[in-house]
Design a protein around this motif. Structure first.
Motif, PDB file in Angstrom:
ATOM      1  N   LEU A  18      44.199  37.501  28.135  1.00  0.00           N
ATOM      2  CA  LEU A  18      44.019  36.024  28.332  1.00  0.00           C
ATOM      3  C   LEU A  18      44.218  35.542  29.861  1.00  0.00           C
ATOM      4  N   ASN A  19      45.542  35.840  29.936  1.00  0.00           N
ATOM      5  CA  ASN A  19      46.093  35.486  31.166  1.00  0.00           C
ATOM      6  C   ASN A  19      45.513  36.118  32.528  1.00  0.00           C
ATOM      7  N   HIS A  20      45.221  37.518  32.113  1.00  0.00           N
ATOM      8  CA  HIS A  20      44.404  38.123  33.447  1.00  0.00           C
ATOM      9  C   HIS A  20      43.185  37.815  33.615  1.00  0.00           C
ATOM     10  N   LEU A  21      42.314  37.563  32.622  1.00  0.00           N
ATOM     11  CA  LEU A  21      40.993  36.966  32.894  1.00  0.00           C
ATOM     12  C   LEU A  21      41.041  35.530  33.430  1.00  0.00           C
ATOM     13  N   ARG A  22      41.903  34.872  33.025  1.00  0.00           N
ATOM     14  CA  ARG A  22      41.976  33.515  33.381  1.00  0.00           C
ATOM     15  C   ARG A  22      42.105  33.532  35.080  1.00  0.00           C
ATOM     16  N   ASP A  23      43.049  34.232  35.571  1.00  0.00           N
ATOM     17  CA  ASP A  23      43.437  34.604  36.886  1.00  0.00           C
ATOM     18  C   ASP A  23      42.450  34.976  37.600  1.00  0.00           C
ATOM     19  N   THR A  24      41.391  36.070  37.067  1.00  0.00           N
ATOM     20  CA  THR A  24      40.449  36.787  37.584  1.00  0.00           C
ATOM     21  C   THR A  24      39.141  35.992  37.829  1.00  0.00           C
ATOM     22  N   ILE A  25      38.737  35.456  36.951  1.00  0.00           N
ATOM     23  CA  ILE A  25      37.446  34.646  36.922  1.00  0.00           C
ATOM     24  C   ILE A  25      37.633  33.045  36.586  1.00  0.00           C
ATOM     25  N   ASN A  26      38.727  32.584  37.096  1.00  0.00           N
ATOM     26  CA  ASN A  26      38.940  31.295  37.050  1.00  0.00           C
ATOM     27  C   ASN A  26      38.065  30.406  37.689  1.00  0.00           C
ATOM     28  N   ASP A  27      37.569  30.765  38.820  1.00  0.00           N
ATOM     29  CA  ASP A  27      36.934  30.153  39.622  1.00  0.00           C
ATOM     30  C   ASP A  27      35.245  29.877  39.171  1.00  0.00           C
ATOM     31  N   THR A  28      34.938  30.651  38.109  1.00  0.00           N
ATOM     32  CA  THR A  28      33.606  30.497  37.642  1.00  0.00           C
ATOM     33  C   THR A  28      33.744  29.816  36.165  1.00  0.00           C
ATOM     34  N   LEU A  29      34.880  29.370  35.630  1.00  0.00           N
ATOM     35  CA  LEU A  29      34.970  28.961  34.338  1.00  0.00           C
ATOM     36  C   LEU A  29      34.977  27.544  34.347  1.00  0.00           C
ATOM     37  N   LYS A  30      34.342  26.950  33.359  1.00  0.00           N
ATOM     38  CA  LYS A  30      34.074  25.565  33.278  1.00  0.00           C
ATOM     39  C   LYS A  30      35.434  24.849  32.623  1.00  0.00           C
ATOM     40  N   PRO A  31      35.966  23.491  32.746  1.00  0.00           N
ATOM     41  CA  PRO A  31      37.078  23.077  32.333  1.00  0.00           C
ATOM     42  C   PRO A  31      37.349  23.376  30.939  1.00  0.00           C
ATOM     43  N   ASP A  32      36.504  23.168  29.976  1.00  0.00           N
ATOM     44  CA  ASP A  32      36.881  23.208  28.644  1.00  0.00           C
ATOM     45  C   ASP A  32      36.229  24.486  27.877  1.00  0.00           C
ATOM     46  N   ASP A  33      36.210  25.524  28.947  1.00  0.00           N
ATOM     47  CA  ASP A  33      35.563  27.109  28.204  1.00  0.00           C
ATOM     48  C   ASP A  33      36.746  27.458  27.173  1.00  0.00           C
ATOM     49  N   GLU A  34      37.985  27.470  27.758  1.00  0.00           N
ATOM     50  CA  GLU A  34      38.840  28.185  27.288  1.00  0.00           C
ATOM     51  C   GLU A  34      39.530  27.455  25.998  1.00  0.00           C
ATOM     52  N   ALA A  67      36.139  42.832  27.556  1.00  0.00           N
ATOM     53  CA  ALA A  67      35.972  41.872  28.764  1.00  0.00           C
ATOM     54  C   ALA A  67      36.555  42.378  30.115  1.00  0.00           C
ATOM     55  N   GLN A  68      37.891  42.682  29.600  1.00  0.00           N
ATOM     56  CA  GLN A  68      38.690  43.060  30.836  1.00  0.00           C
ATOM     57  C   GLN A  68      37.950  44.411  31.536  1.00  0.00           C
ATOM     58  N   ILE A  69      37.412  45.217  31.002  1.00  0.00           N
ATOM     59  CA  ILE A  69      36.895  46.161  31.840  1.00  0.00           C
ATOM     60  C   ILE A  69      35.646  45.930  32.193  1.00  0.00           C
ATOM     61  N   ALA A  70      34.891  44.922  31.624  1.00  0.00           N
ATOM     62  CA  ALA A  70      33.736  44.254  32.554  1.00  0.00           C
ATOM     63  C   ALA A  70      34.116  43.569  33.600  1.00  0.00           C
ATOM     64  N   VAL A  71      35.146  43.086  33.831  1.00  0.00           N
ATOM     65  CA  VAL A  71      35.485  42.246  34.657  1.00  0.00           C
ATOM     66  C   VAL A  71      36.027  43.135  36.104  1.00  0.00           C
ATOM     67  N   ASP A  72      37.060  43.868  35.486  1.00  0.00           N
ATOM     68  CA  ASP A  72      37.659  44.839  36.508  1.00  0.00           C
ATOM     69  C   ASP A  72      36.918  46.098  37.145  1.00  0.00           C
ATOM     70  N   GLU A  73      36.119  46.675  36.101  1.00  0.00           N
ATOM     71  CA  GLU A  73      35.530  47.655  36.425  1.00  0.00           C
ATOM     72  C   GLU A  73      33.781  47.502  37.028  1.00  0.00           C
ATOM     73  N   ILE A  74      33.328  46.509  36.387  1.00  0.00           N
ATOM     74  CA  ILE A  74      31.990  46.166  36.560  1.00  0.00           C
ATOM     75  C   ILE A  74      31.707  45.188  37.500  1.00  0.00           C
ATOM     76  N   GLY A  75      32.734  43.931  37.370  1.00  0.00           N
ATOM     77  CA  GLY A  75      32.498  42.721  38.032  1.00  0.00           C
ATOM     78  C   GLY A  75      31.828  41.563  37.473  1.00  0.00           C
ATOM     79  N   LEU A  76      31.590  41.756  36.076  1.00  0.00           N
ATOM     80  CA  LEU A  76      30.994  40.505  35.499  1.00  0.00           C
ATOM     81  C   LEU A  76      31.957  39.024  35.669  1.00  0.00           C
ATOM     82  N   LYS A  77      31.400  38.138  35.444  1.00  0.00           N
ATOM     83  CA  LYS A  77      32.026  36.864  35.553  1.00  0.00           C
ATOM     84  C   LYS A  77      31.886  36.087  34.176  1.00  0.00           C
ATOM     85  N   ARG A  78      31.976  34.742  34.321  1.00  0.00           N
ATOM     86  CA  ARG A  78      32.154  33.650  33.117  1.00  0.00           C
ATOM     87  C   ARG A  78      31.021  34.154  31.969  1.00  0.00           C
ATOM     88  N   ASP A  79      29.909  34.199  32.410  1.00  0.00           N
ATOM     89  CA  ASP A  79      28.720  34.343  31.276  1.00  0.00           C
ATOM     90  C   ASP A  79      28.909  35.606  30.607  1.00  0.00           C
TER      91      ASP A  79
END
Length: 732
Positions: A18-34, A67-79
């Motif tokens: 969760l911490n890793h995902l927050r740091d990686t895609i934080n700029d695409t998250l909305k304030p109340d998503d988490e 989700a971590q693989i999708a972010v780190d290996e593929i590049g997916l964001k918030r959605d």
């Protein structure tokens, strides 16, 4: 139901991801998503909607890993991340797609909707078949992130099931990873994930082969590393002297690719020479990338002799999945062929992480920034035929031509997919016409065997071999197809000449003169538009010469005004829609000891013991036995009712009769084997031949059997209809 709880290690890993995902895609998250996400997950756990899967894995943690693989290996964001994490809640009934849309937006809900379709598809039929690919593609085309999340999910699952005791489920997951997900990853340029899926599939499905290669690689690592060092040393000096910035590395082929080569080349580990490739990665500005790559190419090929046939230029025209690189094979020290790949840092990033790297490299971080990337992925897939999705993937990955050697060392070029038969016809028409197979690198193979670059090919012939119609489906080259068509035409001409001589001989034996004009009339009356088709059917015994003679005599006598004299006692009108009936009750009893009557079984319907039959008196006085549902029966009963006699079988049949079954269905894996196994287990039944053709995911073919009676035949047909994929069985 047992309450679901996190173990301590699972809680620690969950917080870490969760911490890793927050740091990686934080700029695409909305304030109340988490906050909303945590609320939904905690509520689902408390209400018992979250349970461990068949492997005992924690679904919440599994979704986070995916989700971590999708972010780190593929590049997916918030959605993509939110869809991955919320999808289990929808499947378990805790949330609906509408709920998700209200809380997290339309895009997240749209992705989950696609994932639900795939899930439902698996629920109905967990085995991926051709019919299902259409449904998969429909889902993919709605939002390409669905397919990317599926790949990430399968990679994660394959990583986690190493020590599971659920062996059947593990086997099924591994087969799908190899058959469906690895080619998908390859098509999208996700080469690291593709290799991992293939290696893990091999590890789980063919454990001994995997560890044999792994141990062999470890045993040869020292000598391999020493060779790589000696090879790249001089190159480094020359590249540095040219003022290029770069780094080099040796990349050992994946265990799966080595195993595929061993099977393809039918050799052991020691027979594989290209175990590794050298990669030169240049640090070059975008505007100088191509220039510096070709400069490095020039330096390498000046030092080591290149093989021009193995040059692959994906600099000028990159692959559809974004791959850019320059490949060349050179003759290194100790006369070993070595593959060298030349690319830049940007190209290497794309090669490792696929199309996502285009945008990551450009520094685009917003959710909207991946729209163009997703459009590129859709474009990369949209040209595939949905019925042949996997075949098309494989075809796109290779070159359009193959180069093979003759036994004398001549190099010949063929289109991709060319076979031994193409090679034979390339040499000479007579070689092709009499080809029965060949040898590739010394190994005997069938004439259907496909050629691959570097093969040494030898042709085997037999003088009694003749070209066949289905050969046109085996060859790829237009030259071979033209030669086969010509040979078939010549064969038909010879068969026609033979049939004509046979017919003339039979007419002569019966002391009947042939008039050409009358014979032409007979041919038309028998339903033939072309005389060549008429003689072909005689040559191949599909048309009985006695039938031709009977029809000829009838037309001749009719034209001469000769009529068969009949008494009123024997006259009878028969409705075409009624069963065969006669005024007298005489019945021909068919028995193997029947004497004094010349009878035979009709070739048009092949009656066997137990069939409802009738007899037809021929001009020569013999009787031909037909099935009541014979295709010729309506015509016989309409025109020659006076020649029809009742017939029935006597006692228990002890002879075997030849019958042909036409089988049609889906081209499933192992279907021919399943059909053959059922037939082989039947008592007093012999299979003479089986000939099945496959096209566009369907098969059709004929099985010729020797069988005692129709009760055994009916029982066999019922069993064959239970074979998965069989749609229709017709007795010819």
């Amino acid at each position: 139901m047992e309450k679901f709880e996190f173990t301590k290690p699972e809680l620690e890993e969950t917080e870490g991801i969760l911490n890793h995902l927050r740091d990686t895609i934080n700029d695409t998250l909305k304030p109340d998503d988490e906050l909303r996400l945590r609320e939904q997950l905690m509520k689902a756990i408390e209400e018992g909607h979250i349970q461990r899967d068949v492997f005992g894995l924690n679904p919440v943690l599994q979704a986070l890993r995916t989700a971590q693989i999708a972010v780190d290996e593929i590049g997916l964001k918030r959605d993509g991340v939110l869809a991955t994490l919320l999808f289990p809640l929808v499947i378990n009934g805790h949330q609906t797609v509408d709920d998700i849309e209200n809380k997290f937006g339309t895009s997240v809900a749209h992705i989950i909707q696609g994932l639900v379709k795939i899930h439902n598809l698996y629920e109905k039929n967990p085995i991926i078949e051709s019919e299902n690919f259409r449904n998969l593609l429909i889902s993919f085309s709605e939002d390409m992130r669905v397919i990317l999340i599926m790949i990430a999910d399968r990679v994660n699952l394959m990583r986690q099931i190493r020590d599971t005791e659920a062996t059947e489920a593990k086997k099924e997951v591994s087969e799908e990873a190899s058959y469906l997900y690895a080619p998908l990853a390859h098509k999208l340029g996700l080469y690291q994930l593709k290799s991992e899926l293939e290696d893990l599939s091999l590890k789980y499905l063919e454990h001994d082969a995997y560890y044999m290669i792994k141990d062999a690689l470890n045993a040869t690592k020292t000598s391999r590393d020493a060779y790589i060092k000696s090879f790249i040393g001089p190159i480094e000096e020359h590249l540095t002297a040219a003022g290029l910035k770069f780094h080099m590395k040796g990349r050992t082929k994946s265990i799966h690719s080595i195993w595929q080569k061993m099977k393809k080349q039918k050799c052991n580990f020691e027979g594989i020479y290209d175990l590794f490739a050298i990669r030169i990665i240049l640090d070059a500005p975008v505007e100088k990338e191509k220039m510096q790559c070709w400069q490095a190419y020039s330096i390498v090929t000046d030092m080591y002799q290149p093989n021009p046939k193995r040059l692959r230029d994906w600099l000028s025209v990159p692959k559809s999945n974004g791959y850019e690189s320059l490949h060349i094979t050179v003759l290194g020290p100790e006369n070993k062929w070595v593959e060298v790949q030349i690319r830049t840092n940007r190209m290497d990033e794309i090669a490792e992480h696929g199309l996502a790297a285009h945008w990551r490299y450009k520094g685009i971080k917003s959710e909207g920034g991946i729209d163009e990337w997703l459009a590129n992925i859709r474009s990369a897939l949209e040209n595939n035929d949905d019925l042949q999705l996997m075949d098309q993937f494989k075809m796109d990955l290779y070159e359009d031509e193959v180069y093979v050697f003759t036994p004398k060392g001549d190099l010949l070029k063929f289109p991709k997919g060319a076979t031994i038969l193409d090679f034979a016809y390339h040499i000479h028409s007579n070689i092709g016409n009499t080809c029965v197979g060949g040898k590739i690198n010394g190994k005997a193979v069938s004439l259907r065997e496909q050629l691959h670059s570097g093969d040494t090919v030898e042709i085997l012939t037999q003088s009694n071999q003749k070209p066949k119609q289905d050969w046109l489906n085996i060859v790829k080259s237009s030259k071979a197809k033209a030669k086969i068509r010509l040979a078939l035409k010549e064969t038909r001409a010879k068969d026609g000449l033979y049939a004509k001589e046979l017919l003339e001989r039979r007419f002569k034996n019966k002391k009947i003169e042939i008039e050409e004009s009358l014979m032409s009339h007979v041919i038309k009356k028998l339903g033939y538009k072309e005389t060549s088709d008429f003689y072909k059917d005689i040559a191949e015994e599909r048309l009985d010469t006695n039938t031709v003679i009977e029809r000829y005599v009838e037309l001749r006598d009719h034209d001469s005004g000769v009529r068969q004299a009949e008494s009123a006692e024997n006259f009878e009108y028969e409705s075409p829609n009624e069963q065969f009936t006669r005024k007298n009750d005489d019945v021909l009893v068919i028995d193997r000891n029947l004497k004094g009557i010349d009878y035979k079984l009709a070739q048009c319907c092949h009656p066997i013991y137990g069939d409802d039959v009738f007899g037809f008196v021929t001009v020569s006085g013999g009787i031909t036995i037909h099935r009541r549902n014979c295709p010729n029966a309506p015509e016989l009963r309409k025109r020659f009712g006076y020649r029809i006699v009742k017939a029935k079988w006597d006692g228990k049949g002890s002879s075997q009769y030849a019958i042909t079954l036409r089988i049609i269905g889906n081209d499933d894996i192992g279907i021919v084997s399943n059909i053959s196994n059922i037939i082989s287990k039947e008592d007093k039944l012999t299979m003479r031949s089986i000939n099945i053709d496959s096209h566009d995911g369907l098969f059709s073919g004929n099985v010729v059997l020797m069988i005692d009676d129709n009760s055994k035949l009916d029982a066999l047909i019922k069993k064959l209809r239970t074979v998965k994929g069989v749609k229709q069985i017709i007795r010819i």
